[in-house]
Design a protein around this motif. Structure first.
Motif, PDB file in Angstrom:
ATOM      1  N   ALA A 148      23.763   4.685 -43.164  1.00 16.91           N
ATOM      2  CA  ALA A 148      24.101   3.598 -42.249  1.00 16.91           C
ATOM      3  C   ALA A 148      25.253   2.768 -42.795  1.00 16.91           C
ATOM      4  N   LYS A 149      25.213   2.463 -44.070  1.00 18.89           N
ATOM      5  CA  LYS A 149      26.279   1.676 -44.679  1.00 18.89           C
ATOM      6  C   LYS A 149      27.603   2.429 -44.654  1.00 18.89           C
ATOM      7  N   ALA A 150      27.560   3.740 -44.895  1.00 18.81           N
ATOM      8  CA  ALA A 150      28.788   4.536 -44.967  1.00 18.81           C
ATOM      9  C   ALA A 150      29.438   4.729 -43.607  1.00 18.81           C
ATOM     10  N   LEU A 151      28.647   4.756 -42.539  1.00 17.59           N
ATOM     11  CA  LEU A 151      29.160   5.156 -41.231  1.00 17.59           C
ATOM     12  C   LEU A 151      29.255   4.021 -40.214  1.00 17.59           C
ATOM     13  N   ARG A 152      28.661   2.876 -40.499  1.00 18.75           N
ATOM     14  CA  ARG A 152      28.677   1.785 -39.521  1.00 18.75           C
ATOM     15  C   ARG A 152      30.092   1.233 -39.357  1.00 18.75           C
ATOM     16  N   LYS A 153      30.333   0.602 -38.215  1.00 20.09           N
ATOM     17  CA  LYS A 153      31.649   0.012 -37.964  1.00 20.09           C
ATOM     18  C   LYS A 153      31.808  -1.271 -38.789  1.00 20.09           C
ATOM     19  N   ASP A 154      33.013  -1.714 -38.935  1.00 24.38           N
ATOM     20  CA  ASP A 154      33.301  -2.942 -39.685  1.00 24.38           C
ATOM     21  C   ASP A 154      32.568  -4.125 -39.056  1.00 24.38           C
ATOM     22  N   GLY A 155      31.972  -4.943 -39.904  1.00 26.83           N
ATOM     23  CA  GLY A 155      31.304  -6.146 -39.423  1.00 26.83           C
ATOM     24  C   GLY A 155      29.950  -5.910 -38.787  1.00 26.83           C
ATOM     25  N   ALA A 156      29.429  -4.687 -38.866  1.00 27.86           N
ATOM     26  CA  ALA A 156      28.132  -4.385 -38.252  1.00 27.86           C
ATOM     27  C   ALA A 156      27.014  -5.135 -38.962  1.00 27.86           C
TER      28      ALA A 156
ATOM     29  N   VAL B 252      28.724   2.579 -32.118  1.00 25.66           N
ATOM     30  CA  VAL B 252      27.356   2.641 -32.634  1.00 25.66           C
ATOM     31  C   VAL B 252      27.210   3.773 -33.654  1.00 25.66           C
ATOM     32  N   THR B 253      26.299   3.583 -34.588  1.00 32.55           N
ATOM     33  CA  THR B 253      25.888   4.642 -35.521  1.00 32.55           C
ATOM     34  C   THR B 253      24.405   4.914 -35.280  1.00 32.55           C
ATOM     35  N   VAL B 254      24.061   6.170 -34.988  1.00 33.66           N
ATOM     36  CA  VAL B 254      22.690   6.555 -34.671  1.00 33.66           C
ATOM     37  C   VAL B 254      22.164   7.470 -35.773  1.00 33.66           C
ATOM     38  N   ILE B 255      20.990   7.129 -36.306  1.00 33.92           N
ATOM     39  CA  ILE B 255      20.403   7.917 -37.387  1.00 33.92           C
ATOM     40  C   ILE B 255      18.974   8.302 -36.999  1.00 33.92           C
TER      41      ILE B 255
ATOM     42  N   ILE C  70      28.784   7.690 -33.514  1.00 38.06           N
ATOM     43  CA  ILE C  70      28.478   8.655 -34.576  1.00 38.06           C
ATOM     44  C   ILE C  70      26.970   8.851 -34.661  1.00 38.06           C
ATOM     45  N   ILE C  71      26.558  10.105 -34.818  1.00 38.80           N
ATOM     46  CA  ILE C  71      25.151  10.422 -35.081  1.00 38.80           C
ATOM     47  C   ILE C  71      25.065  11.188 -36.390  1.00 38.80           C
ATOM     48  N   ASP C  72      24.051  10.879 -37.182  1.00 42.95           N
ATOM     49  CA  ASP C  72      23.935  11.439 -38.532  1.00 42.95           C
ATOM     50  C   ASP C  72      22.542  12.023 -38.730  1.00 42.95           C
ATOM     51  N   TYR C  73      22.494  13.339 -39.005  1.00 40.67           N
ATOM     52  CA  TYR C  73      21.236  14.039 -39.231  1.00 40.67           C
ATOM     53  C   TYR C  73      21.053  14.324 -40.730  1.00 40.67           C
ATOM     54  N   ASN C  74      20.094  13.658 -41.333  1.00 41.08           N
ATOM     55  CA  ASN C  74      19.749  13.940 -42.726  1.00 41.08           C
ATOM     56  C   ASN C  74      18.413  14.679 -42.737  1.00 41.08           C
ATOM     57  N   TYR C  75      18.505  15.996 -42.906  1.00 39.00           N
ATOM     58  CA  TYR C  75      17.343  16.862 -42.720  1.00 39.00           C
ATOM     59  C   TYR C  75      16.327  16.718 -43.844  1.00 39.00           C
ATOM     60  N   GLY C  76      16.772  16.171 -44.969  1.00 42.08           N
ATOM     61  CA  GLY C  76      15.872  16.015 -46.114  1.00 42.08           C
ATOM     62  C   GLY C  76      16.119  17.118 -47.121  1.00 42.08           C
ATOM     63  N   LEU C  77      16.674  16.755 -48.275  1.00 46.97           N
ATOM     64  CA  LEU C  77      17.104  17.762 -49.252  1.00 46.97           C
ATOM     65  C   LEU C  77      16.240  17.748 -50.509  1.00 46.97           C
ATOM     66  N   ALA C  78      15.921  18.957 -50.984  1.00 50.70           N
ATOM     67  CA  ALA C  78      15.232  19.072 -52.269  1.00 50.70           C
ATOM     68  C   ALA C  78      16.077  18.497 -53.392  1.00 50.70           C
ATOM     69  N   LEU C  79      17.390  18.462 -53.202  1.00 54.39           N
ATOM     70  CA  LEU C  79      18.280  17.856 -54.187  1.00 54.39           C
ATOM     71  C   LEU C  79      17.814  16.451 -54.533  1.00 54.39           C
ATOM     72  N   HIS C  80      17.563  15.625 -53.522  1.00 57.11           N
ATOM     73  CA  HIS C  80      17.118  14.254 -53.772  1.00 57.11           C
ATOM     74  C   HIS C  80      15.745  14.237 -54.438  1.00 57.11           C
ATOM     75  N   ASP C  81      14.853  15.110 -53.954  1.00 56.11           N
ATOM     76  CA  ASP C  81      13.501  15.150 -54.513  1.00 56.11           C
ATOM     77  C   ASP C  81      13.511  15.500 -56.004  1.00 56.11           C
ATOM     78  N   VAL C  82      14.331  16.487 -56.373  1.00 52.98           N
ATOM     79  CA  VAL C  82      14.351  16.925 -57.771  1.00 52.98           C
ATOM     80  C   VAL C  82      15.027  15.874 -58.653  1.00 52.98           C
ATOM     81  N   VAL C  83      16.065  15.225 -58.138  1.00 52.61           N
ATOM     82  CA  VAL C  83      16.673  14.137 -58.903  1.00 52.61           C
ATOM     83  C   VAL C  83      15.650  13.028 -59.140  1.00 52.61           C
ATOM     84  N   TYR C  84      14.947  12.618 -58.082  1.00 55.01           N
ATOM     85  CA  TYR C  84      13.934  11.578 -58.234  1.00 55.01           C
ATOM     86  C   TYR C  84      12.853  12.008 -59.230  1.00 55.01           C
TER      87      TYR C  84
END
Length: 324
Positions: free
Chosen positions: A122-130, A222-225, A283-297
């Motif tokens: 959301a922070k990376a894709l939102r418009k300025d001043g959102a 708008v940014t939709v997640i 903009i719409i953003d699909y984060n399917y969920g990555l094992a990358l994040h799970d293993v880092v955590y």
């Protein structure tokens, strides 16, 4: 082999801000990690077991982890009638030696990394001043996302509109009563909500049909997640840009061939893609969920529990070749 329970993880006091920092770190190493697409099997109806492997890149230095190269495989399952119906566990290995380091309860990890990815995107894709966010689905994933949003940017004041559902909006507001950088408003009409927000997050886990029948209700800029991927497919072919966390995971989506301008969110975080190319783009953003994040955590948590009194199971392996 250590046994790392959810209770032990929660006792470590890992902050939402730290969770966000781990997401930036994991996306930064994505190009050098081995991340096969997840595999699912379905024993009955909507039940599933999903396997999510990832090999993290080798470290250039012998750090506090003793030079371990981590491999993990997370198993997520949903079984109707089970309590809870959704659960997840990980086996974490030292890829250099093959040693099984830990069996990790991943329920907290899944929730917090999912919320953190939503906050980062959301922070990376939102418009300025959102500043105005809308949210539907106010369970644990929604709470995790809001924790990460508020604690990652404590200097920013957010106006958050919540869709009323039973008493969940009131409970949600009560959870965040001590946060001074947010103001909540409860609304009854989702169309009214989406016509007045800069960022729309859906954290519902199931949807029968579309959440917003007419996607024209979403404003320019708008940014939709859709955190759990559901109910917003009518935006796929009409929005100006579409992002995903990993192409191999989203290329099977029904409308993937019709995405107008697609890239991975990691390219935005790395500065190789501007993300939003104009303040008017939807903009719409699909984060399917990555094992990358799970293993880092999981690897970070494994290192945090070093030296603590953690249940341990001794695994005795043959040290010589044996014949049956």
């Amino acid at each position: 082999m250590k046994i790392i329970s959810e209770q032990l993880i929660r006792s470590l006091g890992i902050t939402p801000k730290q969770c966000v920092e781990w997401i930036y770190e994991s996306f930064n190493m994505k190009k050098d990690a081995q991340l096969p697409a997840k595999i699912s099997v379905h024993p009955a109806d909507y039940d599933f077991f999903t396997s999510m492997p990832c090999l993290l890149p080798a470290s250039d230095e012998e750090g506090s982890n003793g030079g371990i190269r981590y491999f993990g495989i997370k198993e997520v399952h949903r079984i109707e009638g089970a309590v809870p119906s959704l659960g997840s566990d990980m086996m974490l290995y030292n890829a250099k030696s093959g040693e099984l380091l830990a069996l990790v309860d991943c329920d907290w990890i899944t929730t917090m990394r999912t919320g953190a990815v939503a906050a980062v995107s959301a922070k990376a894709l939102r418009k300025d001043g959102a500043t105005t966010y809308g949210m539907v689905g106010l369970g644990n994933t929604g709470r995790a996302a809001m924790l990460c949003i508020l604690e990652a940017e404590p200097e920013k004041h957010f106006k958050v509109k919540l869709l009323r559902y039973k008493d969940q909006a009131e409970l949600f507001i009560e959870r965040f009563k001590d946060y001074t950088n947010v103001t909540f408003e409860v609304v009854d009409d989702i169309n009214e909500m989406v016509r007045s927000v800069d960022v729309f997050l859906s954290c519902i886990t199931s949807a029968n049909g579309l959440l917003v029948e007419d996607e024209r209700n979403f404003l320019p800029g708008v940014t939709v997640i859709p955190v759990h991927m559901r109910g917003l497919q009518n935006c796929d072919t009409t929005f100006d840009r579409v992002f995903g966390d990993d192409t191999d995971h989203v290329k099977g989506f029904k409308y993937f061939p019709q995405f107008k301008d697609y890239n991975e969110i990691g390219e935005v975080l790395a500065g190789r893609d501007p993300g939003r190319k104009s303040q008017e783009q939807r903009i719409i953003d699909y984060n399917y969920g990555l094992a990358l994040h799970d293993v880092v955590y999981a690897s970070k948590i494994y290192e945090l529990v070093a030296g603590k009194d953690v249940p341990n199971v001794e695994i005795v392996k043959e040290t010589e070749k044996f014949w049956v």
